[in-house]
Design a protein around this motif. Sequence first.
Motif, mmCIF file in Angstrom:
data_model
loop_
_atom_site.group_PDB
_atom_site.id
_atom_site.type_symbol
_atom_site.label_atom_id
_atom_site.label_comp_id
_atom_site.label_asym_id
_atom_site.label_seq_id
_atom_site.Cartn_x
_atom_site.Cartn_y
_atom_site.Cartn_z
ATOM 1 N N ARG A 76 0.829 -1.214 0.000
ATOM 2 C CA ARG A 76 0.000 0.000 0.000
ATOM 3 C C ARG A 76 0.860 1.258 0.000
ATOM 4 N N GLU A 106 -0.137 11.323 5.840
ATOM 5 C CA GLU A 106 -1.040 10.611 6.735
ATOM 6 C C GLU A 106 -2.496 10.737 6.274
ATOM 7 N N LEU A 107 -2.869 11.906 5.807
ATOM 8 C CA LEU A 107 -4.226 12.077 5.275
ATOM 9 C C LEU A 107 -4.468 11.179 4.070
ATOM 10 N N CYS A 108 -3.432 11.010 3.249
ATOM 11 C CA CYS A 108 -3.587 10.259 2.001
ATOM 12 C C CYS A 108 -3.498 8.749 2.189
ATOM 13 N N ARG A 109 -2.723 8.289 3.136
ATOM 14 C CA ARG A 109 -2.522 6.845 3.269
ATOM 15 C C ARG A 109 -2.912 6.299 4.621
ATOM 16 N N GLY A 110 -3.197 7.164 5.562
ATOM 17 C CA GLY A 110 -3.477 6.727 6.925
ATOM 18 C C GLY A 110 -2.169 6.522 7.664
ATOM 19 N N LYS A 111 -2.275 6.179 8.936
ATOM 20 C CA LYS A 111 -1.079 5.950 9.739
ATOM 21 C C LYS A 111 -0.436 4.630 9.328
#
Length: 112
Positions: A76, A106-111
């Motif tokens: 991912r 972080e907004l685009c892929r999450g933590k």
Amino acid sequence: MSSSGPCRPGAAPDDEEPLMTAIEVTGARTPEAAGVITGARERIDALDDRIIGLIQERVAVSAVIQEARIASGGRRVNLSREMDVLGHYREALGKPGTALAMTLLELCRGKI
């Protein structure tokens, strides 16, 4: 006759206390400075709306990339690409740019 919407600084319906003046709202010491500040704040608000829209677009494009990468058997997240993004923001904006890029990632892929 009062309206249900917000009032301009200094204006209020007859049955309410007056709102703050433009000088009080802006912290300016003169009406001229208050006018400049009010206009500049309106521009900043418009810029913020555009920035938010661009971030939302970036999130959507990133989702397409992640889906394609996962569908092809990849991971991912591509850490080398993220390092490139961090470097780009750092070069353009200095140290705070790195923090901004981290937030965007972080907004685009999450933590991770």
